[in-house]
Design a protein around this motif. Structure first.
Motif, PDB file in Angstrom:
ATOM      1  N   LEU A  22      -8.577 -49.900  26.258  1.00  0.00           N
ATOM      2  CA  LEU A  22      -8.057 -51.193  26.292  1.00  0.00           C
ATOM      3  C   LEU A  22      -8.281 -51.937  27.324  1.00  0.00           C
ATOM      4  N   TYR A  23      -7.729 -51.400  28.273  1.00  0.00           N
ATOM      5  CA  TYR A  23      -7.614 -52.150  29.695  1.00  0.00           C
ATOM      6  C   TYR A  23      -9.148 -52.200  30.293  1.00  0.00           C
ATOM      7  N   SER A  24      -9.698 -51.154  29.940  1.00  0.00           N
ATOM      8  CA  SER A  24     -11.144 -51.029  30.402  1.00  0.00           C
ATOM      9  C   SER A  24     -11.868 -52.202  30.072  1.00  0.00           C
ATOM     10  N   ASP A  25     -11.778 -52.415  28.624  1.00  0.00           N
ATOM     11  CA  ASP A  25     -12.811 -53.452  28.081  1.00  0.00           C
ATOM     12  C   ASP A  25     -12.275 -54.759  28.154  1.00  0.00           C
ATOM     13  N   MET A  26     -11.110 -55.045  28.980  1.00  0.00           N
ATOM     14  CA  MET A  26     -10.727 -56.331  29.074  1.00  0.00           C
ATOM     15  C   MET A  26     -11.515 -57.537  29.404  1.00  0.00           C
ATOM     16  N   GLY A  27     -12.716 -57.167  30.337  1.00  0.00           N
ATOM     17  CA  GLY A  27     -13.602 -58.226  30.562  1.00  0.00           C
ATOM     18  C   GLY A  27     -14.764 -58.508  29.549  1.00  0.00           C
ATOM     19  N   HIS A  28     -14.887 -57.719  28.447  1.00  0.00           N
ATOM     20  CA  HIS A  28     -15.651 -58.163  27.204  1.00  0.00           C
ATOM     21  C   HIS A  28     -14.980 -59.315  26.393  1.00  0.00           C
ATOM     22  N   SER A  47     -16.665 -44.726  18.747  1.00  0.00           N
ATOM     23  CA  SER A  47     -17.699 -43.903  19.763  1.00  0.00           C
ATOM     24  C   SER A  47     -18.383 -44.863  20.372  1.00  0.00           C
ATOM     25  N   GLN A  48     -19.053 -46.108  19.655  1.00  0.00           N
ATOM     26  CA  GLN A  48     -19.911 -46.802  20.162  1.00  0.00           C
ATOM     27  C   GLN A  48     -19.159 -47.663  21.586  1.00  0.00           C
ATOM     28  N   ALA A  49     -18.023 -47.887  21.120  1.00  0.00           N
ATOM     29  CA  ALA A  49     -17.286 -48.783  22.324  1.00  0.00           C
ATOM     30  C   ALA A  49     -17.097 -47.761  23.435  1.00  0.00           C
ATOM     31  N   LEU A  50     -16.754 -46.555  23.189  1.00  0.00           N
ATOM     32  CA  LEU A  50     -16.721 -45.756  24.339  1.00  0.00           C
ATOM     33  C   LEU A  50     -17.796 -45.219  25.157  1.00  0.00           C
ATOM     34  N   ILE A  51     -18.801 -45.117  24.392  1.00  0.00           N
ATOM     35  CA  ILE A  51     -20.195 -45.021  24.939  1.00  0.00           C
ATOM     36  C   ILE A  51     -20.601 -46.192  25.842  1.00  0.00           C
ATOM     37  N   SER A  52     -20.551 -47.357  25.343  1.00  0.00           N
ATOM     38  CA  SER A  52     -20.782 -48.626  26.311  1.00  0.00           C
ATOM     39  C   SER A  52     -19.782 -48.708  27.364  1.00  0.00           C
ATOM     40  N   GLY A  53     -18.463 -48.209  27.127  1.00  0.00           N
ATOM     41  CA  GLY A  53     -17.469 -48.119  28.392  1.00  0.00           C
ATOM     42  C   GLY A  53     -18.037 -47.173  29.433  1.00  0.00           C
ATOM     43  N   SER A  54     -18.560 -46.023  28.832  1.00  0.00           N
ATOM     44  CA  SER A  54     -18.961 -45.293  29.924  1.00  0.00           C
ATOM     45  C   SER A  54     -20.128 -45.600  30.819  1.00  0.00           C
ATOM     46  N   PHE A  55     -20.903 -46.379  30.186  1.00  0.00           N
ATOM     47  CA  PHE A  55     -22.148 -46.941  31.004  1.00  0.00           C
ATOM     48  C   PHE A  55     -21.603 -48.008  31.894  1.00  0.00           C
ATOM     49  N   THR A  56     -20.577 -48.849  31.511  1.00  0.00           N
ATOM     50  CA  THR A  56     -19.956 -49.866  32.334  1.00  0.00           C
ATOM     51  C   THR A  56     -19.406 -48.919  33.673  1.00  0.00           C
TER      52      THR A  56
END
Length: 665
Positions: free
Chosen positions: A237-243, A313-322
């Motif tokens: 949740l914190y990691s994806d704040m920028g999106h 899973s998609q959200a976590l994969i994208s988060g891993s790339f970032t």
């Protein structure tokens, strides 16, 4: 870029929907397996009592309330780095407090990446296992886990294959689907709460505390290992704040929280109602999430849960790339090829990481086979990340908070709470948790090697004063007897401070091979603490043939040096600071910019160097890893330019002396 930052911070209906799809995927699929894990660890449905069920739901509620709502939504989201969140963004905000802060950042980042491997395997497997609740499926396949494993592997393969095409199109559907998913969770909970309204008592924290010390709880305090699964998505949740921006998270979270808690309460009410029913107690791998669905809804529930698991899973994969991209820019990981298939820079694809994640996820599914076994490995690594985030938040609050006392109270409270969760999760180590720990340690080892080797090189590198070599460079530039090596010769230098420059670049021009040029470029890229910086500074040292360029690029900006240099040379020519370079032969009529050659300096550890044994091992490991990473020309966007490689000995520490004696004949 300012418009982008303003846009993502804006509160809007579209932003709220995107938040649903991007931010809450992981925590939104927790109801699939949390109550199931709690029941199984306590011995199954026939062993539970009313106080146990109320205590379990109370623990889930207060865990999500304290860790997710208070720590992340109310506190961590305040620590935004120009709209960006996550442990590396937080580190860049506080790193001036001490060099040692890189340690918790590396540990937390490595653990978060390890968690990103486990989440797709756990969520998709759990969702597919729900097929057993469909009579036709069960009649045909029974408890044959091979069918579940094969379907899960196919879904994971499809999920990782589509990453290369970008997720702009699919991403637009994520928000509405997840909004319907949370509504579905809340509705299913509301439909089952009437089975036993006593579950409302779970709002009282007494039941949570009482259960931890109750004899009815066979796990004791270690039950927190399963309870923690309810809040594993808080860090994402914190990691994806920028999106999506913090305002959209603040306004969408209450709805998500209510729906989640209603579903947990509904599952608890169903458990109390079903206890004593012999036919239900006899079900293998009982999952309350699917059992609370009305008759005929099972196939719909399984399909919906599978879609939600894919989105999570998609959200976590994208988060891993970032996360990997940020680590590369911060020089914590080696350079890897990054592709931007979507329309926004946030949509990135790293082929090497995608392949590793797919292989690791598939291996976990093949090895652990059932979601029950995977849950044993899940959660341990994320507790480590949360502890590291708490420590970095403490430093952030020291700098920006109202008082040192409140910062210390935050550290003690959440550090103690997460410490208990960590201790309870450690019991999972021998039941599969070692897999997450092993993955995190491998990632952390690479980060350590990269960080340590950078420090060793910086401390031992021999710099020379630029001005001492200006006369020779001027003479070489004007010497018409020597043919031009190239019109513009570009060196990418690791640092460019005032008048100093690493010796190997002057050596390349004057000693390796004479390189006469109209302009010598020395380019250094500095990654800023801000995510979207795009600035540069120029020092021509009073000449019209030497250009020292410092590019200031945010940690989320692609380092396309070739593109930036084309703009800078035109800027300098317009200002009259650099002579034009008219090209007689060219596809472009009137072209005023000459050709470029990038000279890349490759380093090989010299046998003549004398350094500490450990540092030698680190440096050799670095050079071995570099052979399997993306080439510098791909990373700096110069793969279509003229590039020349030169090898120089990497001498770290003292040079080994030789004592040869002349043999007399």
């Amino acid at each position: 870029m300012e418009k982008k930052k303003d846009h993502i911070k804006k509160l809007s209906a579209a932003g709220l929907l995107i938040a649903m799809g991007v931010v809450y995927g992981d925590i939104g699929t927790s109801p699939l397996y949390v109550m199931k894990a709690i029941l199984e660890e306590n011995g199954g449905l026939n062993t539970v009592t009313q106080d146990f069920v109320l205590g379990a739901v109370s623990l889930v509620f207060w865990t999500v309330m304290l860790l997710t709502t208070v720590k992340y939504v109310l506190i961590a989201l305040r620590a935004d780095n120009h709209g960006e969140g996550g442990i590396f963004s937080l580190y860049t905000l506080v790193r001036r407090d001490g060099k040692y802060l890189i340690i918790p950042a590396m540990i937390g980042g490595a653990a978060l990446l390890a968690d990103g491997v486990l989440t797709p395997a756990v969520t998709v497997t759990t969702a597919i296992e729900g097929l057993r609740g469909i009579p036709d499926f069960y009649q045909k396949f029974g408890n044959n886990q091979n069918v579940i494993v094969i379907i899960t592997l196919i879904i994971l393969l499809f999920l990782f294959l589509i990453q290369r095409f970008g997720t702009d199109f699919v991403g637009k559907a994520f928000g509405p689907i997840m909004f319907l998913w949370f509504s579905f969770l809340g509705l299913m909970g509301l439909m089952n709460i009437p089975y036993d309204f006593s579950v409302i008592k779970a709002l009282n924290p007494y039941y949570a505390i009482h259960l931890l010390f109750s004899s009815e709880n066979k796990m004791g305090i270690f039950i927190l290992g399963s309870i923690f699964l309810a809040t594993t998505g808080a860090e994402a949740l914190y990691s994806d704040m920028g999106h999506v921006g913090k305002k959209n998270i603040h306004f969408s979270w209450p709805y998500v929280l209510i729906c989640l808690m209603l579903n947990y309460a509904g599952q608890a009410a169903w458990i109390l109602h079903a206890k004593g029913n012999a036919s239900i107690e006899a079900i293998d791998n009982l999952n309350p999430f699917f059992q609370i669905l009305p008759d005929g809804w099972m196939i719909f529930g399984v399909v919906f849960a599978t879609i939600a698991a894919i989105i999570a899973s998609q959200a976590l994969i994208s988060g891993s790339f970032t996360l990997v991209s940020e680590a590369i820019k911060l020089k914590l990981l080696p350079r890897m090829r990054i592709i931007y298939p979507g329309k926004s820079i946030g949509q990135m694809y790293i082929p090497a990481i995608n392949l590793i994640l797919w292989a690791a996820c598939s291996l976990i599914v093949l090895t652990f086979r059932t979601s029950t076994h995977m849950e044993a490995a899940y959660g341990l690594s994320i507790t480590v990340t949360m502890l590291m985030t708490t420590f970095l938040l403490y430093h952030y609050l020291l700098q920006n908070g109202p008082s040192r006392v409140l910062a210390t109270l935050m550290l003690l409270f959440f550090g103690t709470l997460e410490g208990f969760f960590f201790i309870s999760s450690v019991t999972k180590f021998f039941h599969g948790g070692f897999v997450a720990v092993a993955m995190a340690l491998v990632i952390l080892s690479v980060m350590y090697i990269w960080h340590r080797s950078n420090r060793v090189q910086e401390n031992a590198s021999q710099d020379v004063r630029f001005k001492d070599y200006l006369p020779q460079l001027q003479e070489l530039h004007d010497d018409e007897k020597i043919p031009y090596y190239q019109t513009n010769v570009v060196f990418l230098v690791p640092r460019l401070e005032e008048d100093s420059i690493p010796q190997q670049f002057i050596y390349s021009i004057l000693d390796k091979r004479l390189k006469r040029a109209k302009v010598y470029w020395f380019v250094n890229v500095e990654v800023t603490d801000e995510p979207y910086t795009e600035e540069y500074s120029v020092d021509m040292m009073g000449t019209d043939f030497i250009v020292k360029v410092k590019l200031y690029l945010g940690f989320r900006i692609a380092q396309d040096v070739n593109v930036y240099l084309r703009q800078i040379i035109h800027d300098l020519m317009k200002q009259g600071r650099l002579p034009k370079q008219p090209q007689h032969y060219s596809l472009t009529p009137g072209r005023q910019v000459g050709d470029f050659r990038f000279v890349m300096i490759q380093e090989e550890l010299s046998n003549m160097t004398r350094i500490d044994k450990w540092d030698r091992q680190v440096m050799q490991a670095r050079l071995a890893i570099k052979r399997h990473t993306v080439t510098p020309e791909r990373w700096f966007g110069i793969e279509y330019s003229e590039v020349t490689y030169e090898t120089v000995p990497l001498i770290v520490g003292e040079t080994r002396k030789t004592w040869l004696k002349e043999r007399k004949s």
